[in-house]
Design a protein around this motif. Structure first.
Motif, PDB file in Angstrom:
ATOM      1  N   ASN A   1      -3.426  23.360  -1.996  1.00 11.94           N
ATOM      2  CA  ASN A   1      -2.207  23.742  -1.273  1.00 11.94           C
ATOM      3  C   ASN A   1      -1.077  22.728  -1.463  1.00 11.94           C
ATOM      4  N   GLY A   2      -1.331  21.651  -2.240  1.00  7.75           N
ATOM      5  CA  GLY A   2      -0.302  20.654  -2.514  1.00  7.75           C
ATOM      6  C   GLY A   2      -0.245  19.521  -1.515  1.00  7.75           C
ATOM      7  N   SER A   3      -1.072  19.548  -0.466  1.00  5.91           N
ATOM      8  CA  SER A   3      -1.102  18.492   0.543  1.00  5.91           C
ATOM      9  C   SER A   3      -2.372  17.671   0.411  1.00  5.91           C
ATOM     10  N   VAL A   4      -2.412  16.547   1.125  1.00  3.48           N
ATOM     11  CA  VAL A   4      -3.605  15.703   1.132  1.00  3.48           C
ATOM     12  C   VAL A   4      -4.786  16.553   1.562  1.00  3.48           C
ATOM     13  N   ASP A   5      -5.892  16.491   0.802  1.00  2.00           N
ATOM     14  CA  ASP A   5      -7.033  17.341   1.148  1.00  2.00           C
ATOM     15  C   ASP A   5      -7.797  16.781   2.356  1.00  2.00           C
ATOM     16  N   THR A   6      -8.541  17.647   3.034  1.00  2.00           N
ATOM     17  CA  THR A   6      -9.222  17.267   4.272  1.00  2.00           C
ATOM     18  C   THR A   6     -10.297  16.215   4.057  1.00  2.00           C
ATOM     19  N   GLN A   7     -10.931  16.200   2.906  1.00  2.00           N
ATOM     20  CA  GLN A   7     -11.963  15.204   2.635  1.00  2.00           C
ATOM     21  C   GLN A   7     -11.351  13.798   2.537  1.00  2.00           C
ATOM     22  N   THR A   8     -10.151  13.702   1.994  1.00  2.00           N
ATOM     23  CA  THR A   8      -9.452  12.421   1.899  1.00  2.00           C
ATOM     24  C   THR A   8      -9.198  11.847   3.286  1.00  2.00           C
ATOM     25  N   ILE A   9      -8.773  12.681   4.204  1.00  2.00           N
ATOM     26  CA  ILE A   9      -8.442  12.245   5.565  1.00  2.00           C
ATOM     27  C   ILE A   9      -9.671  11.751   6.310  1.00  2.00           C
ATOM     28  N   GLN A  10     -10.846  12.277   5.978  1.00  2.00           N
ATOM     29  CA  GLN A  10     -12.069  11.932   6.695  1.00  2.00           C
ATOM     30  C   GLN A  10     -12.716  10.635   6.221  1.00  2.00           C
ATOM     31  N   GLN A  11     -12.253  10.050   5.128  1.00  2.00           N
ATOM     32  CA  GLN A  11     -12.835   8.824   4.605  1.00  2.00           C
ATOM     33  C   GLN A  11     -12.328   7.614   5.397  1.00  2.00           C
ATOM     34  N   PRO A  12     -13.156   6.559   5.562  1.00  2.00           N
ATOM     35  CA  PRO A  12     -12.710   5.384   6.323  1.00  2.00           C
ATOM     36  C   PRO A  12     -11.483   4.695   5.716  1.00  2.00           C
ATOM     37  N   VAL A  13     -11.463   4.547   4.372  1.00  2.00           N
ATOM     38  CA  VAL A  13     -10.329   3.911   3.695  1.00  2.00           C
ATOM     39  C   VAL A  13      -9.956   4.763   2.487  1.00  2.00           C
ATOM     40  N   THR A  14      -8.678   5.086   2.380  1.00  2.00           N
ATOM     41  CA  THR A  14      -8.170   5.894   1.274  1.00  2.00           C
ATOM     42  C   THR A  14      -7.070   5.113   0.568  1.00  2.00           C
ATOM     43  N   SER A  15      -7.023   5.219  -0.759  1.00  2.00           N
ATOM     44  CA  SER A  15      -5.957   4.540  -1.507  1.00  2.00           C
ATOM     45  C   SER A  15      -5.111   5.553  -2.266  1.00  2.00           C
ATOM     46  N   PHE A  16      -3.840   5.203  -2.401  1.00  2.00           N
ATOM     47  CA  PHE A  16      -2.905   5.973  -3.214  1.00  2.00           C
ATOM     48  C   PHE A  16      -2.242   4.995  -4.176  1.00  2.00           C
ATOM     49  N   VAL A  17      -2.164   5.359  -5.448  1.00  2.00           N
ATOM     50  CA  VAL A  17      -1.515   4.525  -6.458  1.00  2.00           C
ATOM     51  C   VAL A  17      -0.294   5.287  -6.974  1.00  2.00           C
ATOM     52  N   LEU A  18       0.874   4.658  -6.847  1.00  2.00           N
ATOM     53  CA  LEU A  18       2.128   5.272  -7.275  1.00  2.00           C
ATOM     54  C   LEU A  18       2.721   4.493  -8.436  1.00  2.00           C
ATOM     55  N   THR A  19       3.132   5.217  -9.473  1.00  2.00           N
ATOM     56  CA  THR A  19       3.870   4.605 -10.584  1.00  2.00           C
ATOM     57  C   THR A  19       5.272   5.194 -10.561  1.00  2.00           C
ATOM     58  N   ASN A  20       6.090   4.815 -11.526  1.00  2.00           N
ATOM     59  CA  ASN A  20       7.448   5.373 -11.599  1.00  2.00           C
ATOM     60  C   ASN A  20       7.429   6.879 -11.823  1.00  2.00           C
ATOM     61  N   VAL A  21       6.332   7.389 -12.367  1.00  2.00           N
ATOM     62  CA  VAL A  21       6.216   8.819 -12.654  1.00  2.00           C
ATOM     63  C   VAL A  21       5.805   9.598 -11.404  1.00  2.00           C
ATOM     64  N   GLY A  22       5.029   8.995 -10.526  1.00  2.00           N
ATOM     65  CA  GLY A  22       4.554   9.666  -9.320  1.00  2.00           C
ATOM     66  C   GLY A  22       3.168   9.183  -8.948  1.00  2.00           C
ATOM     67  N   LEU A  23       2.388  10.057  -8.316  1.00  2.00           N
ATOM     68  CA  LEU A  23       1.026   9.721  -7.903  1.00  2.00           C
ATOM     69  C   LEU A  23       0.136   9.642  -9.129  1.00  2.00           C
TER      70      LEU A  23
END
Length: 195
Positions: free
Chosen positions: A157-179
């Motif tokens: 659906n284009g949003s953060v998935d529910t499994q990601t939200i349920q994890q104790p620690v989540t990381s996101f890596v952003l470059t100049n291009v995007g995620l």
């Protein structure tokens, strides 16, 4: 023929030295961006604000995730360079309840035949109070060793998935291009610093 081996060694040493100098200039950080090691508290907090705003724009649902989280650790500029042995370094801030509480540095290394350099932003979202408390109580925290860090994923659906939200620690890596997907932060060493 016998003198070719020392010549080859000298050429290889020169190529490695030149490659090292070239790496210094290879980065995707914009020319006007301030390097992480020189940042003071005000500058760092502004960079953290800008990084979070970018995350919210690039990853739908991330704003709500961060608002519900126990804390968020943001490294606005993690600069890496490599030729054969790579290294990454950056400074960032931990926010709890929307306020900066402490400042941290991150370092990571890698070995392999790779050339080039880049800059990226890394955001760690502590989805549980237990994970945040464990991080804050540590004297040098390692992603993967001290806690499993899940890469943030975007669902169909284009949003953060529910499994990601349920994890104790989540990381996101952003470059100049995007995620950037498929990038592991395992092995990154994080330590508290004073700005």
């Amino acid at each position: 023929m016998k003198n070719r081996t020392p010549f080859r060694s000298a050429c290889l040493a020169a190529a490695i030295a030149l490659g090292g100098f070239a790496i210094v200039g290879c980065t995707t950080t914009p020319p006007n961006a301030q390097g992480a090691p020189r940042a003071d508290k005000t500058s760092m907090d502004s960079q953290v604000d800008a990084t979070l705003a970018r995350l919210y724009n690039v990853v739908p649902g991330s704003r709500e995730m961060v608002q519900k989280a126990a804390g968020v650790l943001v490294f606005p500029s993690v600069v890496g360079g490599s030729f054969v042995v790579g290294a990454e370094y950056g400074r960032g801030a931990l926010r709890v309840g929307g306020r900066t509480t402490d400042y941290y540095s991150t370092t990571a290394g890698s070995i392999g035949f790779q050339a080039g350099g880049q800059s990226k932003a890394i955001v760690y979202v502590f989805n549980s109070t237990e994970a945040l408390n464990k991080f804050r109580a540590s004297n040098g925290w390692s992603a993967g060793a001290d806690a499993t860090v899940t890469m943030g994923r975007v669902g169909a659906n284009g949003s953060v998935d529910t499994q990601t939200i349920q994890q104790p620690v989540t990381s996101f890596v952003l470059t100049n291009v995007g995620l950037e997907v498929g990038v592991s932060v395992q092995g990154a060493k994080i330590n508290k610093v004073t700005l």
